[in-house]
Design a protein around this motif. Structure first.
Motif, PDB file in Angstrom:
ATOM      1  N   ASP B 120       6.431  -3.661   5.273  1.00 43.58           N
ATOM      2  CA  ASP B 120       5.452  -4.588   5.838  1.00 43.58           C
ATOM      3  C   ASP B 120       4.089  -4.152   5.286  1.00 43.58           C
ATOM      4  O   ASP B 120       3.708  -2.993   5.458  1.00 43.58           O
ATOM      5  CB  ASP B 120       5.493  -4.468   7.364  1.00 43.58           C
ATOM      6  N   PRO B 121       3.367  -5.046   4.598  1.00 41.23           N
ATOM      7  CA  PRO B 121       2.073  -4.627   4.035  1.00 41.23           C
ATOM      8  C   PRO B 121       1.073  -4.203   5.114  1.00 41.23           C
ATOM      9  O   PRO B 121       0.054  -3.593   4.804  1.00 41.23           O
ATOM     10  CB  PRO B 121       1.583  -5.877   3.289  1.00 41.23           C
ATOM     11  N   PHE B 193      -1.773  -4.133  14.348  1.00 42.87           N
ATOM     12  CA  PHE B 193      -1.770  -3.829  12.927  1.00 42.87           C
ATOM     13  C   PHE B 193      -3.218  -3.787  12.442  1.00 42.87           C
ATOM     14  O   PHE B 193      -4.119  -4.329  13.076  1.00 42.87           O
ATOM     15  CB  PHE B 193      -0.995  -4.899  12.160  1.00 42.87           C
ATOM     16  N   ALA B 194      -3.413  -3.165  11.286  1.00 36.44           N
ATOM     17  CA  ALA B 194      -4.765  -3.036  10.733  1.00 36.44           C
ATOM     18  C   ALA B 194      -5.321  -4.408  10.370  1.00 36.44           C
ATOM     19  O   ALA B 194      -4.616  -5.240   9.794  1.00 36.44           O
ATOM     20  CB  ALA B 194      -4.721  -2.163   9.484  1.00 36.44           C
ATOM     21  N   THR B 195      -6.602  -4.622  10.688  1.00 32.93           N
ATOM     22  CA  THR B 195      -7.314  -5.748  10.081  1.00 32.93           C
ATOM     23  C   THR B 195      -7.500  -5.394   8.609  1.00 32.93           C
ATOM     24  O   THR B 195      -7.303  -6.219   7.731  1.00 32.93           O
ATOM     25  CB  THR B 195      -8.675  -5.946  10.782  1.00 32.93           C
ATOM     26  N   VAL B 220      -4.124  -5.873   3.077  1.00 36.69           N
ATOM     27  CA  VAL B 220      -5.078  -6.736   2.370  1.00 36.69           C
ATOM     28  C   VAL B 220      -4.401  -7.354   1.138  1.00 36.69           C
ATOM     29  O   VAL B 220      -5.028  -7.532   0.101  1.00 36.69           O
ATOM     30  CB  VAL B 220      -6.378  -5.997   1.992  1.00 36.69           C
ATOM     31  N   GLY B 221      -3.115  -7.685   1.280  1.00 39.67           N
ATOM     32  CA  GLY B 221      -2.373  -8.317   0.203  1.00 39.67           C
ATOM     33  C   GLY B 221      -0.916  -8.433   0.588  1.00 39.67           C
ATOM     34  O   GLY B 221      -0.515  -7.916   1.634  1.00 39.67           O
ATOM     35  N   ASP B 254     -10.339  -5.061  -5.742  1.00 42.53           N
ATOM     36  CA  ASP B 254      -8.887  -4.862  -5.924  1.00 42.53           C
ATOM     37  C   ASP B 254      -8.086  -5.466  -4.762  1.00 42.53           C
ATOM     38  O   ASP B 254      -6.899  -5.748  -4.900  1.00 42.53           O
ATOM     39  CB  ASP B 254      -8.561  -3.366  -6.026  1.00 42.53           C
ATOM     40  N   ALA B 255      -8.725  -5.607  -3.603  1.00 42.67           N
ATOM     41  CA  ALA B 255      -8.024  -6.151  -2.422  1.00 42.67           C
ATOM     42  C   ALA B 255      -7.778  -7.642  -2.594  1.00 42.67           C
ATOM     43  O   ALA B 255      -8.575  -8.334  -3.234  1.00 42.67           O
ATOM     44  CB  ALA B 255      -8.860  -5.889  -1.169  1.00 42.67           C
TER      45      ALA B 255
END
Lengths: 162, 289
Positions: B120-121, B193-195, B220-221, B254-255
Motif C-alpha cells: 500500500d503506497p 494513513f500519512a497525508t 504521494v504516488g 519527484d512526488a
C-alpha cells in the motif's frame, strides 16, 4: 461450508472453548460464545479501540483478529479487572476522577491502561497519552481519563508497597 | 462487519506454507498481522478463499545485526521494532517509522513483512526502506532470493514477490560512521494513513560533505517513491541551508500525489518539501551525534 475450528483460550483466568467458523472475529467469540459483553464493538475497523482486550498481556483490537488466531492464548477483558468484589484500582480511578461520561470507550481505555501500568507503574502524562492513542473518546476530552490512569498508578504502587 | 467465508490453514514451517500457496493458487493469501488484510476482507476489497496463517511458524520474528546487516524477520511486530534498543540507537529512522504506524494496539499485531508485502503506497516502511537501501528476502520452493527494495514495489498493492513466495526477512545495510536518518509524517489523527511522509538517511564526512543520501516518500504516488532527483543533487555537496532547500524543492518535484480527502495535490507537494527539509536536518543532527 468452511471447516469449523475448535478454539480454546484462557479467558480472565478461566478456560473457555467453542467451535467456530474461521471468519468469526475474536470480539464476537468473546461476546457471543463466552457471553462477556463488556468488550464493545465500536467502529469495527480498528480505529476506535472500544474492543481492546489483552492477548498474552498485550493490548490488541479484538475486531481485527480472528478467533481461530487466538487459540491457545491468554485473554483479559474488562470483566477480568474486578477481584473478590473489589474494584480494580483502574476502575476506582475512572470512578474517582470522572474518567467517563457515556462509558462506551471505557472498557477499551481500561484495558490499554492495564497494559501500560503493567509495564510502567509510574507513567508520565505523555506515556499515558501514548498508551491510549489508539482509543477514541468522544465525551471527555481525555483530561479525566489521564487523571484516572494516574490515580490508578499511584494506588497500585501503594498496594505494591503496603 | 464479518469477513466473507474462507478456509483457515495453519502451517508450522515455511516449506509447508509454500506448498499450501502452490496448492491453492491465487485464491490463497498469507495472513501475517492481519491489520490490513482483515479490514480489507470486511470491506470485501479482498475475498481470499484460503487464509494461510504464518503466525505459528517459529523463527520468523527476530531483530539482529549480522554480517554488516540489520536483519528483521518478516513476522516481527511493529511494537517490537518500536521498542528495540538496537534499532533506536543505530537505525533511528526505522524507530521513527514504527512509532507512527497506526496505533499501539495495531502495532502489537502488525508485522514489518506485512507492511511491505501489502504494498500500500500509504504504508510507512516502504519509504524508509527505500531511504535505507534495504533488501527483501523472498523464500520460495527453490530457496531464498534477494530483491533490492527499489525493484520490490511494482504497482499499487503489487510487489515483485511471486505468488508462491513469502517475504521472510528484511536486510538493511549497517550505515557507515557519520550517518543518521529520520522519518517525518503528517497525519490527520493517530492511526490515519500519512497525508504525506518523508524518510531521509544521510552519510556525512568530517567536512559536512554528503557521501550518500537516501530519500523515500509515503503516499504521494501509486507506489512508494524514491526521490532520485533530490538524492542526485545532494550527493557530493556540502549540506547547507541552501542545498537542503534545493533538495527539498526537487523532492516535491519527484512526488506524484493526487488530490483526495487528505488534501489537494499541491498541498501534498508543499508538505513533501517541508518534511524533506525537516527529515534531512534531523538526519544531519543524528549523524553528528
Amino acid at each position: 461450508m468452511p471447516k469449523t475450528h475448535h478454539v480454546r483460550v484462557r479467558l480472565n483466568g478461566v478456560d473457555h472453548e467453542a467451535d467456530v467458523d474461521p471468519r468469526v472475529l475474536l470480539v464476537h467469540f468473546i461476546r457471543e460464545t463466552a457471553g462477556l459483553t463488556g468488550t464493545h464493538i465500536g467502529c469495527d475497523t480498528s480505529n476506535c479501540g472500544a474492543c481492546t482486550v489483552l492477548l498474552d498481556g498485550r493490548p490488541i483490537k479484538s475486531c481485527t483478529l480472528l478467533a481461530v488466531q487466538a487459540d491457545g492464548s491468554d485473554l483479559t477483558t474488562v470483566e477480568g479487572l474486578m477481584h473478590d468484589g473489589q474494584l480494580h484500582p483502574i476502575q476506582e480511578g475512572f470512578h474517582q476522577e470522572h474518567g467517563l461520561q457515556c462509558g462506551f470507550c471505557t472498557p477499551g481505555m481500561m484495558m490499554s491502561a492495564l497494559a501500560l501500568l503493567g509495564k510502567n507503574p509510574n507513567p508520565t502524562e505523555q506515556d499515558i497519552r501514548w498508551a491510549i492513542s489508539g482509543n477514541l473518546c468522544r465525551c471527555t476530552g481525555y483530561q479525566n481519563i489521564v487523571k484516572a490512569i494516574q490515580y490508578a498508578g499511584r494506588k497500585m504502587q501503594q498496594g505494591a508497597s503496603a | 462487519m464479518i469477513p466473507p467465508s474462507f478456509e483457515y490453514l495453519k502451517p508450522r514451517t515455511v516449506p509447508e506454507a509454500i506448498s499450501l500457496l502452490e496448492e491453492h493458487g491465487e485464491n490463497a493469501k498469507i495472513l501475517s498481522g492481519g491489520q490490513s488484510l482483515i479490514p480489507m476482507m470486511k470491506f470485501r476489497l479482498a475475498r481470499p478463499g484460503w487464509l494461510i496463517d504464518i503466525n505459528h511458524i517459529p523463527n520468523l520474528a527476530y531483530i539482529r545485526e549480522e554480517g554488516g546487516y540489520l536483519k528483521i524477520g518478516g513476522l516481527t511486530r511493529e511494537a517490537d521494532i518500536e521498542s528495540s534498543d538496537l534499532i533506536r540507537s543505530k537505525f533511528p529512522v526505522l524507530h521513527d517509522t514504527a512509532f507512527v504506524i497506526a496505533d499501539p494496539q495495531v502495532r502489537n499485531l502488525a508485522t514489518i513483512g506485512g507492511n511491505l508485502a501489502h504494498a500500500d503506497p500509504a504504508n510507512d516502511h516502504p519509504a524508509t526502506m527505500l531511504a535505507l537501501g534495504a533488501q527483501v528476502v523472498a523464500t520460495g520452493r527453490r530457496g531464498e532470493r534477494i530483491i533490492p527494495i527499489e525493484e520490490f514495489f511494482v504497482s499499487i498493492f503489487t510487489t515483485a514477490l511471486q505468488h508462491d513466495e513469502i517475504l521472510t526477512e528484511i536486510r538493511v545495510p549497517v550505515p557507515p560512521p557519520g550517518s543518521g536518518g529520520a522519518y517525518f509524517k503528517v497525519e490527520r489523527k493517530v492511526g490515519d494513513f500519512a497525508t504525506a511522509a518523508v524518510a531521509a538517511q544521510a552519510t556525512l564526512d568530517g567536512q559536512g560533505v554528503c557521501q550518500g543520501v537516501g530519500i523515500g516518500m509515503t503516499n504521494v504516488g501509486p507506489i512508494p517513491i524514491k526521490a532520485r532527483t533530490a538524492e542526485g543533487f545532494l550527493k557530493g555537496k556540502t549540506l547547507t541551508e541552501i542545498t537542503i532547500a534545493e533538495a527539498s524543492r526537487l523532492a516535491a518535484g519527484d512526488a506524484q500525489p493526487s488530490s483526495d480527502s487528505r488534501g489537494p495535490a499541491e498541498y501534498k507537494k508543499a508538505l513533501v518539501k517541508e518534511l524533506t527539509k525537516r527529515a534531512i536536518n534531523r538526519a544531519i543532527e543524528r549523524a553528528r551525534q
